[in-house]
Enzyme design. Structure first.
Site, PDB file in Angstrom:
ATOM      1  N   LEU A  88      -2.148   1.402  19.863  1.00  0.00           N
ATOM      2  CA  LEU A  88      -2.997   0.713  18.755  1.00  0.00           C
ATOM      3  C   LEU A  88      -2.060   0.434  17.673  1.00  0.00           C
ATOM      4  O   LEU A  88      -1.383   1.140  17.118  1.00  0.00           O
ATOM      5  CB  LEU A  88      -4.101   1.522  18.480  1.00  0.00           C
ATOM      6  CG  LEU A  88      -5.300   1.762  19.430  1.00  0.00           C
ATOM      7  CD1 LEU A  88      -6.250   2.807  18.782  1.00  0.00           C
ATOM      8  CD2 LEU A  88      -6.013   0.341  19.688  1.00  0.00           C
ATOM      9  N   ASP A  89      -2.202  -0.656  17.009  1.00  0.00           N
ATOM     10  CA  ASP A  89      -1.490  -1.145  15.992  1.00  0.00           C
ATOM     11  C   ASP A  89      -1.886  -0.138  14.743  1.00  0.00           C
ATOM     12  O   ASP A  89      -2.983   0.574  14.720  1.00  0.00           O
ATOM     13  CB  ASP A  89      -1.302  -2.388  15.507  1.00  0.00           C
ATOM     14  CG  ASP A  89      -2.882  -3.193  15.401  1.00  0.00           C
ATOM     15  OD1 ASP A  89      -3.496  -2.502  14.360  1.00  0.00           O
ATOM     16  OD2 ASP A  89      -3.217  -4.177  15.625  1.00  0.00           O
ATOM     17  N   LYS A  90      -1.040  -0.208  13.819  1.00  0.00           N
ATOM     18  CA  LYS A  90      -0.848   0.828  12.618  1.00  0.00           C
ATOM     19  C   LYS A  90      -2.434   0.531  11.793  1.00  0.00           C
ATOM     20  O   LYS A  90      -3.031   1.520  11.357  1.00  0.00           O
ATOM     21  CB  LYS A  90      -0.061   0.604  11.618  1.00  0.00           C
ATOM     22  CG  LYS A  90      -0.082   1.606  10.638  1.00  0.00           C
ATOM     23  CD  LYS A  90       1.312   1.530   9.884  1.00  0.00           C
ATOM     24  CE  LYS A  90       1.482   2.844   8.719  1.00  0.00           C
ATOM     25  NZ  LYS A  90       2.761   2.444   8.062  1.00  0.00           N
TER      26      LYS A  90
ATOM     27  N   SER B  58      -5.101  -0.574  13.357  1.00  0.00           N
ATOM     28  CA  SER B  58      -6.423  -0.446  13.922  1.00  0.00           C
ATOM     29  C   SER B  58      -6.934   1.141  14.288  1.00  0.00           C
ATOM     30  O   SER B  58      -5.963   2.142  14.077  1.00  0.00           O
ATOM     31  CB  SER B  58      -5.937  -0.922  15.462  1.00  0.00           C
ATOM     32  OG  SER B  58      -5.946  -2.359  15.219  1.00  0.00           O
TER      33      SER B  58
END
Length: 228
Positions: A99-101, A103
């Site tokens: 998951l990106d930072k 999210s």
């Protein structure tokens, strides 16, 4: 006989990516011979990394974690805000997927390197469900484009996805594909912007009542179904 990279990943000591680096650097030997990516070994072979035997296999760990905003999905402790420092986990674990930072939501963690690659292969991809909030109203046209697929994500076409509007500025989407920052880029391609992105399900595993920063062990049934 199994490939050396699979053998090392199954040990739970190294991630799949790390095993590749070790083999590429010529740091792995089997019965005195330097291994290549084509090398196959038996369980009974004498495998060394940097001249030392592998430590005993660690007990398998499978975790569902509610990733808060600002945490980076890496086990590299040199990276600020990494998973290991946040969880204060004593042994090595790594994320299955990312998951990106910015999210939040469900992230699966394990020390079982043998299941990561099979789960990440596109043909075996599991459903992933997200709740999304946008800066501008969600249009019917945007939902339709996500249903149809074909939006370009860094030169690759997004596959058709289930999506439904849940409010003026919110929608729900289910993906099997896993392109980098896919939902954010799909929304951007439709002239909108994601302001909040939360993953609530991976296949049969739900985020449930876990609060940001909380985690739980997966049940035996959840692990078995994840591997099937």
């Amino acid at each position: 006989m199994i490939h050396i990279q699979t053998f090392l990943a199954k040990s739970g000591v190294y991630s799949r990516r790390e095993t590749g680096r070790l083999i590429e650097a010529g740091r792995v030997t089997a019965n005195g011979k330097v291994c290549t990516f084509k090398s196959e070994v038996e369980e009974s072979d004498h495998i060394l990394v940097d001249g030392l035997p592998l430590p005993p296999p660690a007990e398998r760990v499978y975790i569902a974690f509610h990733k808060p905003e600002g945490i980076t999905c890496t086990a590299q402790t040199a990276v600020e805000g990494n998973l290991i420092d946040y969880l204060k986990w004593e042994s090595r674990i790594f994320a299955i997927g990312r998951l990106d930072k910015a999210s939040t939501g469900l992230l699966l963690l394990t020390n079982d390197g043998s299941i990561v690659n099979p789960l990440m292969k596109e043909e075996a991809a599991k459903e992933k469900e997200y709740l999304v909030r946008t800066s501008r109203p969600v249009s019917d046209q945007m939902i339709e484009k996500m249903h149809e697929g074909g939006l370009l994500i860094k030169g690759k076409e997004a596959s058709p996805a289930f999506a439904e509007k849940t409010g003026e500025f919110t929608f729900r989407i289910i993906l099997k594909q896993g392109l980098n920052r896919q939902i954010r880029r799909m929304v951007s391609a439709c002239g909108n912007r994601v302001t909040d992105l939360k993953r609530i399900r991976i296949s049969h595993i739900h985020l449930g009542s876990l609060q940001p920063g909380e985690w739980r062990h997966l049940s035996e049934d959840e692990v078995s179904r994840l591997k099937s």
